[in-house]
Structure formats: C-alpha cells, structure tokens
Design a protein around this motif. Structure first.
Motif, mmCIF file in Angstrom:
data_model
loop_
_atom_site.group_PDB
_atom_site.id
_atom_site.type_symbol
_atom_site.label_atom_id
_atom_site.label_comp_id
_atom_site.label_asym_id
_atom_site.label_seq_id
_atom_site.Cartn_x
_atom_site.Cartn_y
_atom_site.Cartn_z
ATOM 1 N N GLU A 15 0.820 -1.217 0.000
ATOM 2 C CA GLU A 15 0.000 0.000 0.000
ATOM 3 C C GLU A 15 0.854 1.268 0.000
ATOM 4 O OE1 GLU A 15 -3.109 0.516 -0.594
ATOM 5 O OE2 GLU A 15 -3.497 -1.620 -0.831
ATOM 6 N N HIS A 16 2.065 1.149 0.491
ATOM 7 C CA HIS A 16 2.949 2.317 0.405
ATOM 8 C C HIS A 16 3.316 2.609 -1.042
ATOM 9 C CE1 HIS A 16 6.824 4.486 0.406
ATOM 10 N NE2 HIS A 16 6.221 5.189 1.354
ATOM 11 N N CYS A 17 3.556 1.543 -1.781
ATOM 12 C CA CYS A 17 3.800 1.707 -3.214
ATOM 13 C C CYS A 17 2.608 2.398 -3.871
ATOM 14 C CB CYS A 17 3.986 0.357 -3.890
ATOM 15 S SG CYS A 17 5.224 -0.724 -3.194
ATOM 16 N N VAL A 18 1.443 1.946 -3.525
ATOM 17 C CA VAL A 18 0.217 2.514 -4.094
ATOM 18 C C VAL A 18 0.135 4.002 -3.793
ATOM 19 C CG1 VAL A 18 -2.306 2.521 -3.909
ATOM 20 C CG2 VAL A 18 -1.053 0.350 -4.029
ATOM 21 N N ARG A 19 0.437 4.357 -2.558
ATOM 22 C CA ARG A 19 0.357 5.775 -2.182
ATOM 23 C C ARG A 19 1.386 6.604 -2.947
ATOM 24 N NH1 ARG A 19 0.148 5.048 2.824
ATOM 25 N NH2 ARG A 19 2.275 5.460 3.469
ATOM 26 N N ALA A 20 2.604 6.062 -3.075
ATOM 27 C CA ALA A 20 3.669 6.809 -3.760
ATOM 28 C C ALA A 20 3.298 7.077 -5.218
ATOM 29 C CB ALA A 20 4.981 6.022 -3.671
ATOM 30 N N VAL A 21 2.806 6.066 -5.896
ATOM 31 C CA VAL A 21 2.447 6.235 -7.307
ATOM 32 C C VAL A 21 1.239 7.168 -7.434
ATOM 33 C CG1 VAL A 21 1.622 5.048 -9.379
ATOM 34 C CG2 VAL A 21 3.432 4.022 -7.983
ATOM 35 N N THR A 22 0.281 6.995 -6.541
ATOM 36 C CA THR A 22 -0.904 7.854 -6.575
ATOM 37 C C THR A 22 -0.527 9.313 -6.399
ATOM 38 O OG1 THR A 22 -2.294 6.089 -5.700
ATOM 39 C CG2 THR A 22 -3.123 8.333 -5.476
ATOM 40 N N GLU A 23 0.366 9.575 -5.454
ATOM 41 C CA GLU A 23 0.753 10.970 -5.201
ATOM 42 C C GLU A 23 1.492 11.575 -6.390
ATOM 43 O OE1 GLU A 23 2.769 10.999 -1.448
ATOM 44 O OE2 GLU A 23 0.895 10.765 -0.322
ATOM 45 N N GLU A 24 2.406 10.815 -6.973
ATOM 46 C CA GLU A 24 3.157 11.360 -8.114
ATOM 47 C C GLU A 24 2.248 11.601 -9.311
ATOM 48 O OE1 GLU A 24 6.107 12.545 -8.401
ATOM 49 O OE2 GLU A 24 6.836 12.008 -6.405
ATOM 50 N N LEU A 25 1.385 10.645 -9.603
ATOM 51 C CA LEU A 25 0.503 10.815 -10.764
ATOM 52 C C LEU A 25 -0.519 11.923 -10.518
ATOM 53 C CD1 LEU A 25 -0.117 7.111 -11.835
ATOM 54 C CD2 LEU A 25 1.282 8.819 -13.004
ATOM 55 N N SER A 26 -0.976 12.044 -9.288
ATOM 56 C CA SER A 26 -1.966 13.068 -8.968
ATOM 57 C C SER A 26 -1.399 14.467 -9.137
ATOM 58 C CB SER A 26 -2.471 12.894 -7.537
ATOM 59 O OG SER A 26 -3.159 11.669 -7.399
ATOM 60 N N ALA A 27 -0.072 14.581 -9.034
ATOM 61 C CA ALA A 27 0.573 15.895 -9.137
ATOM 62 C C ALA A 27 0.716 16.365 -10.584
ATOM 63 C CB ALA A 27 1.941 15.848 -8.462
ATOM 64 N N LEU A 28 0.468 15.475 -11.548
ATOM 65 C CA LEU A 28 0.591 15.897 -12.946
ATOM 66 C C LEU A 28 -0.530 16.871 -13.300
ATOM 67 C CD1 LEU A 28 1.395 12.504 -14.707
ATOM 68 C CD2 LEU A 28 2.970 14.399 -14.273
ATOM 69 N N VAL A 53 2.735 10.742 -22.570
ATOM 70 C CA VAL A 53 3.153 9.501 -21.922
ATOM 71 C C VAL A 53 4.479 9.676 -21.197
ATOM 72 C CG1 VAL A 53 4.310 8.534 -23.939
ATOM 73 C CG2 VAL A 53 3.372 7.016 -22.185
ATOM 74 N N GLU A 54 5.336 10.538 -21.711
ATOM 75 C CA GLU A 54 6.615 10.721 -21.032
ATOM 76 C C GLU A 54 6.446 11.401 -19.674
ATOM 77 O OE1 GLU A 54 9.152 9.038 -21.624
ATOM 78 O OE2 GLU A 54 8.228 8.283 -23.446
ATOM 79 N N SER A 55 5.408 12.205 -19.528
ATOM 80 C CA SER A 55 5.119 12.797 -18.227
ATOM 81 C C SER A 55 4.660 11.724 -17.248
ATOM 82 C CB SER A 55 4.039 13.870 -18.348
ATOM 83 O OG SER A 55 4.483 14.923 -19.178
ATOM 84 N N VAL A 56 3.833 10.826 -17.739
ATOM 85 C CA VAL A 56 3.354 9.734 -16.893
ATOM 86 C C VAL A 56 4.519 8.826 -16.514
ATOM 87 C CG1 VAL A 56 1.786 7.767 -16.765
ATOM 88 C CG2 VAL A 56 1.084 9.861 -17.961
ATOM 89 N N ARG A 57 5.355 8.547 -17.500
ATOM 90 C CA ARG A 57 6.510 7.691 -17.249
ATOM 91 C C ARG A 57 7.433 8.316 -16.203
ATOM 92 N NH1 ARG A 57 7.946 3.844 -20.370
ATOM 93 N NH2 ARG A 57 7.045 4.777 -22.233
ATOM 94 N N ALA A 58 7.660 9.601 -16.319
ATOM 95 C CA ALA A 58 8.549 10.297 -15.380
ATOM 96 C C ALA A 58 7.976 10.285 -13.966
ATOM 97 C CB ALA A 58 8.787 11.730 -15.845
ATOM 98 N N ALA A 59 6.671 10.434 -13.865
ATOM 99 C CA ALA A 59 6.032 10.442 -12.542
ATOM 100 C C ALA A 59 6.141 9.072 -11.886
ATOM 101 C CB ALA A 59 4.565 10.865 -12.669
ATOM 102 N N VAL A 60 5.903 8.040 -12.661
ATOM 103 C CA VAL A 60 6.002 6.680 -12.122
ATOM 104 C C VAL A 60 7.445 6.386 -11.721
ATOM 105 C CG1 VAL A 60 5.789 4.222 -12.715
ATOM 106 C CG2 VAL A 60 3.986 5.833 -13.372
ATOM 107 N N ASP A 61 8.376 6.818 -12.551
ATOM 108 C CA ASP A 61 9.794 6.621 -12.250
ATOM 109 C C ASP A 61 10.190 7.362 -10.975
ATOM 110 O OD1 ASP A 61 12.557 5.736 -13.349
ATOM 111 O OD2 ASP A 61 12.828 7.854 -12.871
ATOM 112 N N GLU A 62 9.671 8.565 -10.840
ATOM 113 C CA GLU A 62 9.978 9.372 -9.652
ATOM 114 C C GLU A 62 9.486 8.676 -8.375
ATOM 115 O OE1 GLU A 62 11.619 12.481 -7.582
ATOM 116 O OE2 GLU A 62 11.765 12.076 -9.720
ATOM 117 N N ALA A 63 8.386 7.968 -8.499
ATOM 118 C CA ALA A 63 7.847 7.238 -7.348
ATOM 119 C C ALA A 63 8.674 5.986 -7.054
ATOM 120 C CB ALA A 63 6.386 6.859 -7.605
#
Ligand code: 9UX
Length: 71
Positions: A15-28, A53-63
């Motif tokens: 669930e921590h993974c879930v939160r990290a990805v959610t937060e990064e993607l939500s910030a786009l 897609v590169e913005s999404v990719r970067a956000a996921v990578d950042e997480a």
C-alpha cells in the motif's frame, strides 16, 4: 470530456507503493483521479486532456516504479 487511461506499472507490492504512485501521478497537471489496482499492477488515470506519456513515465519513475509499454 475526461480521458481515462490505464497504464501497466511494475514493482508495486504494497500500500505504500500505491500511495507513492498515486501521489506522483496526482501531481501531474490536469489529473483528476488516480486509481491503482495493486493486484493487477495497473494505474488508471482520469484527466481533463490526454497526458503526454513521457510525463506519466517520469512520474512513475519518480515514485520508484516503472511504466510498461508506450500507451
Ligand atoms: Mo515496501 Mo511497497 O518496501 O515497495 S513500499 S513493498
């Protein structure tokens, strides 16, 4: 109308993974909703307009995870 896109994300295992990805993607810019399917390894993003897609990719990578494929 809103754009709903589902991405495959590898590496999320808790669930921590879930939160990290959610937060990064939500910030786009333009993102209205992020829903993660942990078991399925997907992120479904609702946005006002199509996301680069590169913005999404970067956000996921950042997480700390990886977007699979180009979608
Ligand atoms: Mo805990 Mo989720 O290390 O990667 S945050 S499994």
């Amino acid at each position: 109308r809103p754009v709903v896109q589902t991405y495959t994300v590898t590496g999320m295992t808790c669930e921590h993974c879930v939160r990290a990805v959610t937060e990064e993607l939500s910030a786009l810019p333009g993102v209205d909703e992020v829903r993660i399917d942990l078991a399925g390894g997907t992120a479904t993003v609702t946005s006002a307009a199509p996301l680069p897609v590169e913005s999404v990719r970067a956000a996921v990578d950042e997480a700390g995870y990886e977007l699979v494929g180009g979608v």
